[in-house]
Design a protein around this motif. Structure first.
Motif, PDB file in Angstrom:
ATOM      1  N   ILE A 116     -31.341   4.791  45.333  1.00  0.00           N
ATOM      2  CA  ILE A 116     -31.964   3.476  45.544  1.00  0.00           C
ATOM      3  C   ILE A 116     -30.941   2.370  45.295  1.00  0.00           C
ATOM      4  O   ILE A 116     -30.829   1.419  46.065  1.00  0.00           O
ATOM      5  N   TYR A 117     -30.151   2.527  44.225  1.00  0.00           N
ATOM      6  CA  TYR A 117     -29.106   1.543  43.926  1.00  0.00           C
ATOM      7  C   TYR A 117     -28.072   1.499  45.059  1.00  0.00           C
ATOM      8  O   TYR A 117     -27.679   0.424  45.509  1.00  0.00           O
TER       9      TYR A 117
ATOM     10  N   ASN B  49     -29.436  -0.567  48.109  1.00  0.00           N
ATOM     11  CA  ASN B  49     -29.620  -2.026  48.064  1.00  0.00           C
ATOM     12  C   ASN B  49     -28.553  -2.745  47.241  1.00  0.00           C
ATOM     13  O   ASN B  49     -28.712  -3.896  46.895  1.00  0.00           O
ATOM     14  N   ARG B  50     -27.448  -2.065  46.943  1.00  0.00           N
ATOM     15  CA  ARG B  50     -26.357  -2.674  46.178  1.00  0.00           C
ATOM     16  C   ARG B  50     -25.642  -3.719  47.024  1.00  0.00           C
ATOM     17  O   ARG B  50     -25.359  -3.500  48.200  1.00  0.00           O
TER      18      ARG B  50
ATOM     19  N   ARG C  36     -30.663   0.256  37.570  1.00  0.00           N
ATOM     20  CA  ARG C  36     -32.081   0.560  37.806  1.00  0.00           C
ATOM     21  C   ARG C  36     -32.931  -0.686  37.986  1.00  0.00           C
ATOM     22  O   ARG C  36     -34.114  -0.593  38.296  1.00  0.00           O
ATOM     23  N   CYS C  37     -32.341  -1.846  37.811  1.00  0.00           N
ATOM     24  CA  CYS C  37     -33.069  -3.103  38.011  1.00  0.00           C
ATOM     25  C   CYS C  37     -33.116  -3.444  39.502  1.00  0.00           C
ATOM     26  O   CYS C  37     -32.214  -3.067  40.257  1.00  0.00           O
ATOM     27  N   PRO C  38     -34.123  -4.193  39.915  1.00  0.00           N
ATOM     28  CA  PRO C  38     -34.135  -4.675  41.311  1.00  0.00           C
ATOM     29  C   PRO C  38     -32.927  -5.582  41.576  1.00  0.00           C
ATOM     30  O   PRO C  38     -32.375  -6.191  40.652  1.00  0.00           O
ATOM     31  N   SER C  39     -32.547  -5.676  42.823  1.00  0.00           N
ATOM     32  CA  SER C  39     -31.359  -6.434  43.215  1.00  0.00           C
ATOM     33  C   SER C  39     -31.361  -7.875  42.684  1.00  0.00           C
ATOM     34  O   SER C  39     -30.352  -8.356  42.181  1.00  0.00           O
TER      35      SER C  39
ATOM     36  N   ARG D 271     -30.580  -7.878  39.001  1.00  0.00           N
ATOM     37  CA  ARG D 271     -29.156  -7.591  38.763  1.00  0.00           C
ATOM     38  C   ARG D 271     -28.313  -8.843  38.987  1.00  0.00           C
ATOM     39  O   ARG D 271     -27.415  -9.141  38.208  1.00  0.00           O
TER      40      ARG D 271
END
Length: 128
Positions: free
Chosen positions: A8-9, A12-13, A57-60, A63
């Protein structure tokens, strides 16, 4: 379909985001500021692995906010020695979120006792 935190990271990184804990260690503006001012030693590097794992693990949007808060905190840390000379009653500085008139990050300065109005006005002018 892989629903792990790592995948997931990776999906959307943002390009500016550090991928590995080592990259985080080299990019973190707050860590650099704390080391430059001598407020922490290299021992804090032990914390980078769990911090980076939690950060990925945080949403974009979170972060991005965390990194921006660390940039602001780094600036505050660098200014701390000069501020302590001007404001002997200074206890702490930090980063917060002001919601009015629109949401934005801001510095929070805590003093031991109320400052005289003229000193408060002068500091606000200088810090703005």
């Amino acid at each position: 379909m892989d629903y792990s935190f790592d995948s997931i990271y990776a999906e959307n990184r943002q390009p500016w985001e550090p991928v590995t804990p080592f990259e985080w260690l080299n990019r973190d503006p707050l860590r650099r500021a704390l080391l430059q001012t001598g407020l922490v030693s290299g021992a804090a590097e032990q914390l980078v692995l769990p911090f980076h794992a939690a950060w990925t693990r945080c949403p974009s949007a979170i972060r991005t906010q965390i990194f921006r808060e660390r940039e602001i905190a780094a600036k505050l840390v660098r200014l701390l020695p000069a501020w302590r000379l001007k404001v002997p009653a200074l206890l702490s500085v930090g980063v917060g979120k002001r919601l009015v008139p629109e949401p934005r990050l801001c510095a929070i300065v805590t003093v031991e006792a109320p400052l005289p109005n003229d000193q408060l006005f002068q500091l606000r002018e200088e810090w703005s």
